[in-house]
Design an enzyme around this catalytic site. Structure first.
Site, PDB file in Angstrom:
ATOM      1  N   CYS A 113       0.811  -1.227   0.000  1.00 14.71           N
ATOM      2  CA  CYS A 113       0.000   0.000   0.000  1.00 14.71           C
ATOM      3  C   CYS A 113       0.843   1.275   0.000  1.00 14.71           C
ATOM      4  O   CYS A 113       0.351   2.346  -0.352  1.00 14.71           O
ATOM      5  CB  CYS A 113      -0.957   0.006   1.183  1.00 14.71           C
ATOM      6  SG  CYS A 113      -2.147  -1.339   1.116  1.00 14.71           S
ATOM      7  N   HIS A 250      -3.434   7.558   2.053  1.00 14.28           N
ATOM      8  CA  HIS A 250      -3.799   6.212   1.607  1.00 14.28           C
ATOM      9  C   HIS A 250      -5.213   5.923   2.098  1.00 14.28           C
ATOM     10  O   HIS A 250      -5.567   6.263   3.229  1.00 14.28           O
ATOM     11  CB  HIS A 250      -2.802   5.192   2.180  1.00 14.28           C
ATOM     12  CG  HIS A 250      -3.215   3.780   1.925  1.00 14.28           C
ATOM     13  ND1 HIS A 250      -3.633   3.339   0.689  1.00 14.28           N
ATOM     14  CD2 HIS A 250      -3.280   2.701   2.750  1.00 14.28           C
ATOM     15  CE1 HIS A 250      -3.936   2.059   0.761  1.00 14.28           C
ATOM     16  NE2 HIS A 250      -3.738   1.638   2.001  1.00 14.28           N
ATOM     17  N   ASN A 280     -10.082  -0.010  -0.511  1.00 16.36           N
ATOM     18  CA  ASN A 280      -8.621   0.080  -0.406  1.00 16.36           C
ATOM     19  C   ASN A 280      -7.999  -0.516  -1.675  1.00 16.36           C
ATOM     20  O   ASN A 280      -8.006  -1.722  -1.861  1.00 16.36           O
ATOM     21  CB  ASN A 280      -8.157  -0.692   0.837  1.00 16.36           C
ATOM     22  CG  ASN A 280      -6.653  -0.611   1.055  1.00 16.36           C
ATOM     23  OD1 ASN A 280      -5.904  -0.192   0.167  1.00 16.36           O
ATOM     24  ND2 ASN A 280      -6.207  -1.026   2.220  1.00 16.36           N
TER      25      ASN A 280
HETATM   26  O1  UT7 Z   1      -3.825  -0.854   3.484  1.00 13.65           O
HETATM   27  C1  UT7 Z   1      -3.011  -1.561   4.370  1.00 13.65           C
HETATM   28  C2  UT7 Z   1      -3.299  -1.158   5.724  1.00 13.65           C
HETATM   29  N1  UT7 Z   1      -4.530  -1.759   6.169  1.00 13.65           N
HETATM   30  C3  UT7 Z   1      -5.207  -1.157   7.077  1.00 13.65           C
HETATM   31  O2  UT7 Z   1      -4.859  -0.082   7.474  1.00 13.65           O
HETATM   32  C4  UT7 Z   1      -6.404  -1.867   7.680  1.00 13.65           C
HETATM   33  C5  UT7 Z   1      -6.389  -1.651   9.167  1.00 13.65           C
HETATM   34  N2  UT7 Z   1      -7.473  -2.249   9.877  1.00 13.65           N
HETATM   35  C6  UT7 Z   1      -8.754  -1.838   9.771  1.00 13.65           C
HETATM   36  O3  UT7 Z   1      -9.086  -1.014   8.956  1.00 13.65           O
HETATM   37  C7  UT7 Z   1      -9.753  -2.383  10.765  1.00 13.65           C
HETATM   38  O4  UT7 Z   1      -9.073  -3.069  11.786  1.00 13.65           O
HETATM   39  C8  UT7 Z   1     -10.801  -3.341  10.129  1.00 13.65           C
HETATM   40  C9  UT7 Z   1     -11.775  -2.528   9.268  1.00 13.65           C
HETATM   41  C10 UT7 Z   1     -10.101  -4.387   9.301  1.00 13.65           C
HETATM   42  C11 UT7 Z   1     -11.612  -4.037  11.231  1.00 13.65           C
HETATM   43  O5  UT7 Z   1     -12.199  -3.095  12.113  1.00 13.65           O
HETATM   44  P1  UT7 Z   1     -12.090  -3.314  13.713  1.00 13.65           P
HETATM   45  O6  UT7 Z   1     -12.874  -2.244  14.338  1.00 13.65           O
HETATM   46  O7  UT7 Z   1     -10.621  -3.380  14.040  1.00 13.65           O
HETATM   47  O8  UT7 Z   1     -12.828  -4.688  13.911  1.00 13.65           O
HETATM   48  P2  UT7 Z   1     -12.247  -6.058  14.507  1.00 13.65           P
HETATM   49  O9  UT7 Z   1     -11.287  -6.654  13.576  1.00 13.65           O
HETATM   50  O10 UT7 Z   1     -11.849  -5.839  15.919  1.00 13.65           O
HETATM   51  O11 UT7 Z   1     -13.570  -6.932  14.507  1.00 13.65           O
HETATM   52  C12 UT7 Z   1     -14.693  -6.630  15.360  1.00 13.65           C
HETATM   53  C13 UT7 Z   1     -15.725  -7.712  15.194  1.00 13.65           C
HETATM   54  C14 UT7 Z   1     -15.151  -9.121  15.353  1.00 13.65           C
HETATM   55  O12 UT7 Z   1     -16.115  -9.904  16.028  1.00 13.65           O
HETATM   56  P3  UT7 Z   1     -15.941 -10.220  17.603  1.00 13.65           P
HETATM   57  O13 UT7 Z   1     -14.605 -10.897  17.733  1.00 13.65           O
HETATM   58  O14 UT7 Z   1     -15.978  -8.869  18.268  1.00 13.65           O
HETATM   59  O15 UT7 Z   1     -17.110 -11.081  17.891  1.00 13.65           O
HETATM   60  C15 UT7 Z   1     -15.049  -9.617  13.932  1.00 13.65           C
HETATM   61  O16 UT7 Z   1     -15.143 -11.015  13.832  1.00 13.65           O
HETATM   62  O17 UT7 Z   1     -16.286  -7.669  13.871  1.00 13.65           O
HETATM   63  C16 UT7 Z   1     -16.218  -8.966  13.276  1.00 13.65           C
HETATM   64  N3  UT7 Z   1     -16.053  -8.808  11.838  1.00 13.65           N
HETATM   65  C17 UT7 Z   1     -17.071  -8.579  10.985  1.00 13.65           C
HETATM   66  N4  UT7 Z   1     -18.402  -8.492  11.197  1.00 13.65           N
HETATM   67  C18 UT7 Z   1     -19.182  -8.230  10.121  1.00 13.65           C
HETATM   68  C19 UT7 Z   1     -14.896  -8.802  11.121  1.00 13.65           C
HETATM   69  N5  UT7 Z   1     -15.163  -8.608   9.828  1.00 13.65           N
HETATM   70  C20 UT7 Z   1     -16.510  -8.460   9.718  1.00 13.65           C
HETATM   71  C21 UT7 Z   1     -17.363  -8.201   8.630  1.00 13.65           C
HETATM   72  N6  UT7 Z   1     -18.694  -8.104   8.882  1.00 13.65           N
HETATM   73  N7  UT7 Z   1     -16.920  -8.048   7.364  1.00 13.65           N
END
Ligand code: UT7
Length: 323
Positions: A113, A250, A280
């Site tokens: 990225c 980004h 992204n």
């Molecule tokens: O470009 C390279 C750099 N990349 C980035 O900068 C990405 C960085 N990360 C992010 O943008 C965020 O961490 C995400 C958007 C990927 C995730 O957001 P988050 O607020 O960190 O959520 P999380 O991973 O902590 O997940 C929260 C909950 C989990 O469930 P539990 O464990 O709380 O029961 C996940 O299993 O959301 C669940 N979950 C989803 N639910 C519905 C994960 N993906 C999904 C989904 N739909 N697609």
């Protein structure tokens, strides 16, 4: 002082739009979750047979047209991509051929990225050293091809697209008022490999593999690393956040973008956001956002632009550019 000035921008998005509603039928997710956690509402997906080089070529043609140049005027084609057409040759050489170029040289840069910032910095150094006069710098990706479409934690985030700029040598006074790239700052930390990688490759598995990400951890590092690298760019030039006309970040997550904007105390209207419509697109995201803001008239000649990105490796970087 020899500077590299941006004389043209271009971009290309595949026709097919994939909405969050459609993703709801593919994996266990909701439009509400995707919008709340990432800010993404839709993304573009390349058609069958539409390659990274096709996306990059379309963006490059628009950038050349905007610069008023022919492909044969270009000395260097640099393509930032983590999704090349083939393991080799470089996608840059395919684009060189597609543009009908008969000279110059072309190669790819791999910093995921952060690829566009790495490529911009590389081309800037070729220009500053006097080795070349004109470069085409392209970020082009087909991330849809390395996504595990059954993994809801990643498939809702990444997408396809391409952006390009033309960089040309110019003699300037050597002040912050000069047009051109004022400063670049690049970093990597290979110790963070396991937080964001593709689980395949020619040497390891002889397959292409799929993207794997520990999103929460990447998010945490992104906020810190981007704040640091943005600070470095300002410190190196003795410029202040209030001098920046446009933050062009980004486009990984609206919450990360908002966080960086808040740290700089920037008015949200001065931050270019495309993540809601593009998702992204990795190395393509910064030049796509730049081209959008140039073409709709927001970015004007003489404006100070702060570009930044962070991605797999980890890699991260920033560029301050007087447009
Ligand atoms: O470009 C390279 C750099 N990349 C980035 O900068 C990405 C960085 N990360 C992010 O943008 C965020 O961490 C995400 C958007 C990927 C995730 O957001 P988050 O607020 O960190 O959520 P999380 O991973 O902590 O997940 C929260 C909950 C989990 O469930 P539990 O464990 O709380 O029961 C996940 O299993 O959301 C669940 N979950 C989803 N639910 C519905 C994960 N993906 C999904 C989904 N739909 N697609």
């Amino acid at each position: 002082m020899r500077r590299s000035i941006i004389t043209g921008t271009g971009s290309y998005l595949p026709e097919r739009i994939l909405t969050n509603k459609e993703l709801e039928t593919m994996v266990d997710t909701t439009d509400e979750w995707i919008v709340a956690r990432s800010g993404i509402r839709q993304r573009h997906i390349a058609a069958d047979g539409e390659l990274t080089s096709d996306l990059g070529t379309a963006a490059a043609k628009k950038a050349l047209e905007a610069a008023g140049l022919e492909a044969d005027d270009i000395d260097l084609v640099l393509v930032a991509t983590a999704t090349p057409d083939e393991t080799f040759p470089a996608t840059a050489t395919v684009i060189q051929k597609n543009l009908g170029m008969s000279g110059g040289f072309a190669f790819d840069v791999q910093a995921v990225c952060t690829g566009f910032i790495y490529a911009l910095s590389t081309a800037d150094n070729f220009i500053k050293s006097g080795q070349i006069n004109k470069a085409l710098v392209i970020g082009a990706e087909t991330f849809s091809r390395i996504i595990d479409w059954e993994d809801r934690t990643t498939c809702v985030l990444f997408a396809d697209g391409a952006g390009a700029i033309v960089l040309e040598a110019s003699e300037e006074e050597g002040t912050n008022q000069d047009r051109g790239i004022l400063t670049n700052h690049l970093h990597s930390d290979g110790n963070k490999h396991d937080l964001l990688f593709v689980d395949g490759g020619p040497s390891s598995t002889q397959t292409t593999g799929y993207l794997r990400m520990q999103g929460k951890e990447v998010f945490r590092h992104a906020v810190t690393n981007l704040a640091n690298v943005v600070g470095e760019a300002l410190e190196a030039t003795d410029l202040k956040p209030e001098d920046i006309d446009w933050l062009i970040p980004h486009q990984a997550n609206k919450r990360i973008i908002d966080g960086t904007g808040r740290k700089l105390k920037m008015d949200p209207s001065k931050v270019v956001v495309t993540v809601d419509r593009h998702g992204n697109t990795s190395a393509a995201s910064v030049p796509l956002a730049l081209d959008e803001a140039v073409r709709d008239g927001r970015v004007q000649k003489g404006d100070l632009l702060l570009l930044e990105a962070m991605g797999g490796g980890f890699t991260w970087g920033s560029s301050l550019v007087r447009f």
